[in-house]
Enzyme design. Structure first.
Site, PDB file in Angstrom:
ATOM      1  N   ARG A  78      61.431  20.497 -51.046  1.00 23.93           N
ATOM      2  CA  ARG A  78      62.743  20.561 -51.688  1.00 23.93           C
ATOM      3  C   ARG A  78      63.200  22.016 -51.808  1.00 23.93           C
ATOM      4  O   ARG A  78      62.420  22.948 -51.629  1.00 23.93           O
ATOM      5  CB  ARG A  78      62.675  19.926 -53.080  1.00 23.93           C
ATOM      6  CG  ARG A  78      62.514  18.421 -53.083  1.00 23.93           C
ATOM      7  CD  ARG A  78      62.287  17.863 -54.478  1.00 23.93           C
ATOM      8  NE  ARG A  78      60.968  18.204 -55.009  1.00 23.93           N
ATOM      9  CZ  ARG A  78      60.519  17.847 -56.211  1.00 23.93           C
ATOM     10  NH1 ARG A  78      61.292  17.152 -57.017  1.00 23.93           N
ATOM     11  NH2 ARG A  78      59.298  18.194 -56.596  1.00 23.93           N
TER      12      ARG A  78
ATOM     13  N   TYR B 172      61.884  23.125 -63.090  1.00 22.92           N
ATOM     14  CA  TYR B 172      60.935  22.251 -63.797  1.00 22.92           C
ATOM     15  C   TYR B 172      59.707  23.090 -64.137  1.00 22.92           C
ATOM     16  O   TYR B 172      59.071  23.645 -63.234  1.00 22.92           O
ATOM     17  CB  TYR B 172      60.503  21.072 -62.917  1.00 22.92           C
ATOM     18  CG  TYR B 172      61.572  20.039 -62.677  1.00 22.92           C
ATOM     19  CD1 TYR B 172      62.060  19.262 -63.714  1.00 22.92           C
ATOM     20  CD2 TYR B 172      62.067  19.815 -61.391  1.00 22.92           C
ATOM     21  CE1 TYR B 172      63.036  18.301 -63.491  1.00 22.92           C
ATOM     22  CE2 TYR B 172      63.043  18.847 -61.159  1.00 22.92           C
ATOM     23  CZ  TYR B 172      63.518  18.098 -62.215  1.00 22.92           C
ATOM     24  OH  TYR B 172      64.487  17.146 -61.986  1.00 22.92           O
TER      25      TYR B 172
ATOM     26  N   HIS C 245      57.222  22.077 -66.998  1.00 19.58           N
ATOM     27  CA  HIS C 245      56.120  21.230 -67.484  1.00 19.58           C
ATOM     28  C   HIS C 245      55.003  22.095 -68.076  1.00 19.58           C
ATOM     29  O   HIS C 245      53.840  21.993 -67.691  1.00 19.58           O
ATOM     30  CB  HIS C 245      55.587  20.339 -66.362  1.00 19.58           C
ATOM     31  CG  HIS C 245      56.595  19.379 -65.817  1.00 19.58           C
ATOM     32  ND1 HIS C 245      57.046  18.287 -66.531  1.00 19.58           N
ATOM     33  CD2 HIS C 245      57.268  19.359 -64.638  1.00 19.58           C
ATOM     34  CE1 HIS C 245      57.943  17.623 -65.804  1.00 19.58           C
ATOM     35  NE2 HIS C 245      58.093  18.253 -64.658  1.00 19.58           N
TER      36      HIS C 245
ATOM     37  N   SER D   9      62.908  11.301 -61.783  1.00 23.33           N
ATOM     38  CA  SER D   9      62.167  10.150 -62.300  1.00 23.33           C
ATOM     39  C   SER D   9      62.558   8.891 -61.534  1.00 23.33           C
ATOM     40  O   SER D   9      61.715   8.022 -61.273  1.00 23.33           O
ATOM     41  CB  SER D   9      62.457   9.963 -63.791  1.00 23.33           C
ATOM     42  OG  SER D   9      61.980  11.064 -64.539  1.00 23.33           O
TER      43      SER D   9
ATOM     44  N   SER E 125      53.141  -2.936 -75.704  1.00 20.93           N
ATOM     45  CA  SER E 125      51.967  -2.174 -75.293  1.00 20.93           C
ATOM     46  C   SER E 125      51.010  -1.926 -76.453  1.00 20.93           C
ATOM     47  O   SER E 125      51.411  -1.461 -77.519  1.00 20.93           O
ATOM     48  CB  SER E 125      52.398  -0.829 -74.692  1.00 20.93           C
ATOM     49  OG  SER E 125      51.271  -0.126 -74.208  1.00 20.93           O
TER      50      SER E 125
ATOM     51  N   ALA F   5      53.028  10.406 -64.430  1.00 26.59           N
ATOM     52  CA  ALA F   5      53.043  11.375 -65.534  1.00 26.59           C
ATOM     53  C   ALA F   5      52.100  12.546 -65.299  1.00 26.59           C
ATOM     54  O   ALA F   5      51.832  13.313 -66.222  1.00 26.59           O
ATOM     55  CB  ALA F   5      52.679  10.670 -66.841  1.00 26.59           C
TER      56      ALA F   5
ATOM     57  N   ASP G 146      52.472  15.374 -63.993  1.00 24.67           N
ATOM     58  CA  ASP G 146      53.063  16.676 -64.341  1.00 24.67           C
ATOM     59  C   ASP G 146      52.899  17.009 -65.819  1.00 24.67           C
ATOM     60  O   ASP G 146      52.930  18.171 -66.209  1.00 24.67           O
ATOM     61  CB  ASP G 146      54.565  16.686 -64.010  1.00 24.67           C
ATOM     62  CG  ASP G 146      54.836  17.199 -62.605  1.00 24.67           C
ATOM     63  OD1 ASP G 146      53.936  17.835 -62.035  1.00 24.67           O
ATOM     64  OD2 ASP G 146      55.927  16.953 -62.084  1.00 24.67           O
TER      65      ASP G 146
ATOM     66  N   VAL H  38      49.834  12.472 -57.107  1.00 24.23           N
ATOM     67  CA  VAL H  38      50.549  13.606 -56.507  1.00 24.23           C
ATOM     68  C   VAL H  38      51.538  14.171 -57.534  1.00 24.23           C
ATOM     69  O   VAL H  38      52.349  13.434 -58.097  1.00 24.23           O
ATOM     70  CB  VAL H  38      51.274  13.184 -55.219  1.00 24.23           C
ATOM     71  CG1 VAL H  38      52.142  14.321 -54.678  1.00 24.23           C
ATOM     72  CG2 VAL H  38      50.254  12.747 -54.171  1.00 24.23           C
ATOM     73  N   ALA H  39      51.439  15.482 -57.755  1.00 23.28           N
ATOM     74  CA  ALA H  39      52.216  16.100 -58.833  1.00 23.28           C
ATOM     75  C   ALA H  39      53.682  16.342 -58.460  1.00 23.28           C
ATOM     76  O   ALA H  39      54.492  16.635 -59.334  1.00 23.28           O
ATOM     77  CB  ALA H  39      51.563  17.414 -59.246  1.00 23.28           C
ATOM     78  N   ASN H  40      54.023  16.247 -57.183  1.00 25.19           N
ATOM     79  CA  ASN H  40      55.429  16.443 -56.792  1.00 25.19           C
ATOM     80  C   ASN H  40      55.851  15.328 -55.833  1.00 25.19           C
ATOM     81  O   ASN H  40      56.264  15.570 -54.712  1.00 25.19           O
ATOM     82  CB  ASN H  40      55.652  17.830 -56.164  1.00 25.19           C
ATOM     83  CG  ASN H  40      54.856  18.034 -54.886  1.00 25.19           C
ATOM     84  OD1 ASN H  40      53.755  17.523 -54.732  1.00 25.19           O
ATOM     85  ND2 ASN H  40      55.405  18.802 -53.952  1.00 25.19           N
TER      86      ASN H  40
END
Length: 360
Positions: free
Chosen positions: A15, A94, A96, A134, A220, A268, A270, A298-300
């Site tokens: 990106r 971003y 985080h 998201s 939950s 989640a 990240d 995978v974080a991205n």
């Protein structure tokens, strides 16, 4: 203002911080935009297109950082970028922070102004700059999960949608936020049986109203999670705590309750992940196996579909970028409460309350 768009250098991140359309909106207002050479190629935007809308192409990442008042990125700076960030420089991306102590400390030491996309919050309490990524990640979670359920990749050998005479696969979605709803929508579209869980009854009522009848909702709790993981083939973790670490909803001992070849996708990651066994992976090596359970962390994730993701991101960030460029960060944050909530670290001080003391 001088705005810099460096090339993303995180593993397999294709990106770019802004589309040519976004750059045009800045240059026509007499702002200067520096784009690092080839920064947009992964998303399908070439240097000439940026030049045609008034950008100046610079050869190196060092040039972009040294000449810019504001850096617009996609992912958080990595270690090699820390020394490039200058005092009083605005970094809009971003971050985080909750998932990385080294990053947090480096940005404190830089004395820069760190504005995090993921904590900009509108009057309705939603996160407008996090929402499009998201949406992408929630939809991709099912796309990837379906692939890793295949037997050659050590999955259960399940076709999510089933076929006539064979029951569809079962998908469990933890969290009924943007990620969860998009994941449930995609899984339902494939014909899977979907259960979506949350502790917010308002969200569960919303899901019940807008998604098909074969998407069921459940309140939950640890007990109910432990029961459902025994029978579901694909488990999606999509729980978000604004600016903080995600809760660990799936613990290590729970893996032994899952059937061999179950796939878990932690969107989640990240924010530290909502599975105890989560560790960030890359598109190059996306999965690992613990107790015969396939983990995709995978974080991205949206970086794998950069054309879609870059346009979706610029659609929502541009108005804030323009405001900062036109007014300066202080005036922009004074006049826009949503943007002010994006301030995380300012000139060496943590100003976002969820981060205070997180690494003490």
């Amino acid at each position: 203002m001088k705005i810099g768009i460096p090339k993303e250098i995180k593993n397999n991140e294709s990106r770019v911080g802004m589309t040519p359309a976004g750059v045009f909106e800045l240059t026509k207002r007499n702002h200067t935009v520096f784009v690092q050479s080839t920064a947009g190629e992964g998303s399908g935007f070439f240097d000439k297109v940026y030049q045609d809308v008034g950008a100046t192409i610079l050869p190196t990442i060092e040039d972009v950082y040294s000449q810019s008042d504001m850096i617009v990125k996609v992912k958080e700076p990595i270690a090699s970028e820390y020394p490039l960030i200058k005092e009083n420089q605005i970094v809009f991306t971003y971050f985080h922070f909750a998932s990385s102590e080294p990053l947090t400390k480096a940005m404190i030491d830089s004395k820069s102004i760190c504005i995090a996309y993921e904590t900009v919050e509108d009057q309705e309490g939603t996160l407008p700059l996090l929402t499009p990524m998201s949406e992408v990640a929630g939809r991709m979670a099912i796309q990837q999960g379906a692939k890793y359920l295949e037997k050659p990749i050590k999955g259960r050998g399940i076709l999510l949608g089933g076929v006539p005479g064979v029951a569809p696969g079962k998908v469990l979605v933890l969290g009924a936020g943007v990620v969860g709803v998009q994941a449930a929508k995609m899984a339902a579209g494939l014909g899977a049986h979907v259960t979506i869980m949350d502790i917010n009854m308002k969200r569960l009522r919303y899901v019940n109203d807008v998604l098909p009848n074969h998407v069921t909702t459940a309140f939950s709790s640890e007990y109910s999670i432990r029961q459902l993981i025994k029978t579901h083939d694909l488990i999606i973790g999509g729980v978000l705590v604004k600016g903080g670490k995600a809760p660990k909803l799936i613990t290590r001992d729970m893996l032994k309750e899952m059937r061999p070849g179950t796939v878990v996708v932690d969107v989640a990651v990240d924010q530290g992940g909502c599975f105890e066994t989560t560790k960030a992976t890359t598109h190059e090596a996306p999965t690992y196996i613990i107790d015969d359970v396939v983990h995709y962390c995978v974080a991205n994730m949206p970086g794998a579909v950069p054309y879609t993701s870059t346009i979706a991101l610029t659609n929502v960030t541009l108005s804030y970028i323009l405001k900062i460029a036109n007014l300066g960060w202080e005036k922009a944050c004074e006049t826009d409460v949503s943007l002010s909530k994006g301030l995380n670290i300012v000139k060496g001080e943590i100003v976002y309350k969820e981060l205070e003391g997180i690494f003490d």
